[in-house]
Design an enzyme around this catalytic site. Structure first.
Site, PDB file in Angstrom:
ATOM      1  N   HIS A 128      -3.178  -5.532   0.495  1.00 16.94           N
ATOM      2  CA  HIS A 128      -2.630  -6.094   1.612  1.00 16.94           C
ATOM      3  C   HIS A 128      -2.487  -7.475   1.761  1.00 16.94           C
ATOM      4  CE1 HIS A 128      -2.712  -2.053   3.917  1.00 16.94           C
ATOM      5  NE2 HIS A 128      -3.552  -1.930   3.003  1.00 16.94           N
TER       6      HIS A 128
ATOM      7  N   CYS B 103       0.961  -1.145  -0.039  1.00 14.97           N
ATOM      8  CA  CYS B 103      -0.137   0.007   0.050  1.00 14.97           C
ATOM      9  C   CYS B 103       0.821   1.354  -0.073  1.00 14.97           C
ATOM     10  CB  CYS B 103      -0.932   0.035   1.279  1.00 14.97           C
ATOM     11  SG  CYS B 103      -2.534   0.993   0.988  1.00 14.97           S
TER      12      CYS B 103
ATOM     13  N   GLU C 128      -1.062  -9.134   3.759  1.00 13.77           N
ATOM     14  CA  GLU C 128      -0.957  -9.719   5.505  1.00 13.77           C
ATOM     15  C   GLU C 128      -2.276  -9.861   5.814  1.00 13.77           C
ATOM     16  OE1 GLU C 128      -0.910  -4.754   5.537  1.00 13.77           O
ATOM     17  OE2 GLU C 128      -0.568  -6.472   4.044  1.00 13.77           O
TER      18      GLU C 128
END
Length: 602
Positions: free
Chosen positions: A168, A78, A170
């Site tokens: 993202h 990001c 994660e």
């Protein structure tokens, strides 16, 4: 010396989640600030740059460009992706906020995507985007649900081993994001696996022994997973004569909560150092007439400390005690726990009084860098009974943040703008409206405090409702939460009403919470759900006072992101019948994902 990955924290809500995913790959990860010494960064096998509440296009960070020339592989998510692109001569523009799922279409070979399909579901949450990649190679584009293609969503510069992802990886909503992180850590950075549960336990033991061994520790225990695991850790590593556990009935507890907590601590052999106190009158009197969520949390947090201090003084113990807390990472980061983090909400264990104690070195938090899953795994290794570890999370302020209050006032101009924005959305089979109640949320790593949309339909279909909710989030302004109003074919006009925390409202919420959890067990879905907050909202319907009981069942592992768990129509019908027996109250289902809504409302 174990191999290490540094996560550079620009204040994004997921910085520690990135570190957790690296640790799950078996590699130690540390969180560092952007101004960390560049020379020291060269001792790490790789760097991961987090997202941020800042806009890269506005140059809010004066980042040291030397970070990119240290010969260490770098991966950015990001905001981090945008900063890498800027270093390589790329251009960033503010393209408008985007949240939710998209499809990554892989367009070129990359070690980052080894073992993945040509198309992968990914999670977006950003406002800026790369519009020119400089000398980086495009390796992926993203396709939004409405078919819009976003270029340069994945970039690489192989000579310097620099990689950037606009999405993202994660978060759990990027299903194969974990594989992308593993590819970076284990293959691109060539790290060895050396981070285990034993290492975590050893680290906590060393920390407690160094900072707390000879101090008196007082800890308030709610009986939830976090405080229980933290208390057992203290009991394992510190002298029993230095421990003083306190369970406080705040009047904001669930049904039979205190009795269950005492039973658990008796089984753990910690009851001799535990004290029970009923402080419900004190808490409720201080909350009387309070509607602001932040003020409620502050009052509850301050009163916790005041009660514990009174107990210690009355028992003539050393006043220089250390306060033990079961704080986990989401509590800290959502309160703005790092230099660049944007405050999402203040947790009761991060109110100013406790923040001051932290600065004075008078707070010990054994699990403050762990996530719920890691805490549960640790608790299992410590021998805590599984029925307690599998209990749904319950916030420290208890029902105080689930009993939503209102002063009866609403910003009419702001609310009218929300209704006009909703009126522009194509509804299909849905009726769409709004209620004049705000809740906390997170959009693009920034706190939002916005209104709630409502939907209903003749056909009960929460899956379709959730898809429609994502449309609302994408196009409506000033909305961060969407409710499905159960059993309604038309939406009434909801108006605000004044309501505060009272024994009667708490008792109604307590009964609704008990019934909802009983139904989870009856329908055998309790263990499929991470948690199900039951929230009560005060409204006026057709001129009459009413309460909306909201069910918020979610799937999540770490609490940083969450998806709604869809309850059956039979479940909702049984819950609705139970509510009708207690009065003319409405039942709603929270369709919102996190982000843009948080799990709790306040």
């Amino acid at each position: 010396m174990p191999d290490k990955i540094a996560v550079i924290d620009f204040g994004g809500q997921y910085a520690h989640l990135i570190a957790t995913k690296v640790r799950e790959a078996g590699v130690y990860a540390e969180i560092l600030e952007p101004d960390h010494d560049v020379e020291l960064l060269r001792s790490y096998k790789g760097l991961i740059l987090s997202g941020s509440p800042a806009l890269s296009s506005q140059d809010e960070f004066a980042m040291n460009g030397d970070i990119f020339t240290g010969g260490v592989p770098i991966l950015g998510f990001c905001f981090g992706h945008q900063e890498i692109a800027k270093f390589h001569g790329g251009k960033i523009e503010h393209k408008g906020q985007e949240y939710g799922r998209s499809v990554l279409r892989i367009t070129a070979e990359s070690p980052l995507f080894e073992g993945l399909s040509k198309e992968e579901t990914v999670w977006m949450s950003h406002g800026d985007a790369v519009v020119s990649p400089g000398d980086m190679e495009e390796i992926g584009v993203s396709v939004s649900p409405d078919g819009k293609i976003q270029r340069y969503s994945a970039l690489q510069h192989m000579p310097l081993k620099h990689f950037g992802l606009q999405f993202h990886p994660e978060v759990d909503d990027t299903p194969n994001g974990k594989k992308m992180i593993e590819n970076f850590v284990l293959k691109i950075c060539s790290c060895r696996k050396s981070w285990t549960q034993k290492t975590i336990l050893d680290t906590i033991e060393n920390s407690l022994g160094k900072n707390t061994l000879h101090k008196k520790v007082v800890m308030l225990v709610s009986g939830g997973v976090d405080s229980t695991v933290a208390a057992v850790l203290l009991g394992k590593f510190l002298p029993s004569e230095n421990l003083h556990f306190i369970h406080i009935d705040t009047g904001l507890m669930r049904e039979n909560e205190s009795a269950e907590v005492i039973s658990l601590f008796e089984r753990q052999g910690l009851l001799n150092s535990m004290e029970f106190i009923d402080a419900s009158r004190k808490f409720l009197s201080k909350l009387e007439g309070i509607s602001d969520p932040e003020e409620k949390r502050k009052i509850i947090g301050d009163t916790f400390v005041e009660v514990s201090q009174d107990l210690i003084e009355n028992s003539s113990e050393d006043e220089s005690f250390v306060l033990g807390q079961g704080t986990i990472y989401p509590d800290r980061i959502e309160t703005g726990g790092s230099k660049h983090a944007n405050r999402i909400k203040t947790h009761h264990n991060r109110v100013p009084l406790i923040e001051e104690m932290i600065k004075e070195g008078r707070v010990v938090e054994p699990i403050k860098d762990l996530y719920k899953k890691e805490v549960r795994d640790l608790g299992s290794n410590l021998g805590i009974p599984s029925e307690f570890l599998k209990r749904h999370p319950f916030p420290g302020p208890g029902l105080g943040v689930r009993c939503v209050c209102s002063d009866g006032l609403v910003e009419n101009n702001e609310f009218e703008k929300v209704k006009k924005s909703l009126a522009t959305i194509h509804r299909g089979a849905f009726k769409l409206g709004a209620i004049p109640i705000k809740s906390v949320g997170v959009k693009g790593d920034l706190r939002s405090y916005e209104f709630t949309a409502t939907v209903c339909s003749e056909k009960y279909d929460l899956s379709e409702g959730s898809i429609f909710a994502n449309v609302v989030f994408r196009f409506a302004k000033g909305v961060n939460r969407v409710l499905w109003m159960f059993g309604l074919k038309e939406l009434p006009e909801f108006k605000p009403r004044r309501a505060y925390i009272t024994p009667d409202r708490l008792q109604l919420l307590r009964k609704a919470d008990k019934k909802a959890n009983d139904l989870l067990l009856k329908h055998r879905v309790y263990e499929e759900i991470w948690q199900m907050p039951v929230i009560m909202l005060p409204v006026k319907v057709n001129g009459l006072d009413a309460e909306i009981i909201v069910l918020r069942p979610v799937r999540s592992e770490r609490g940083m992101t969450a998806r709604p768990y869809f309850l059956s129509e039979n479940f909702m019908r049984e819950m609705d019948v139970s509510l009708k027996e207690t009065g003319s109250h409405l039942l709603a289902f929270d369709l919102s994902s996190k982000p843009p809504a948080t799990i709790e409302w306040e």
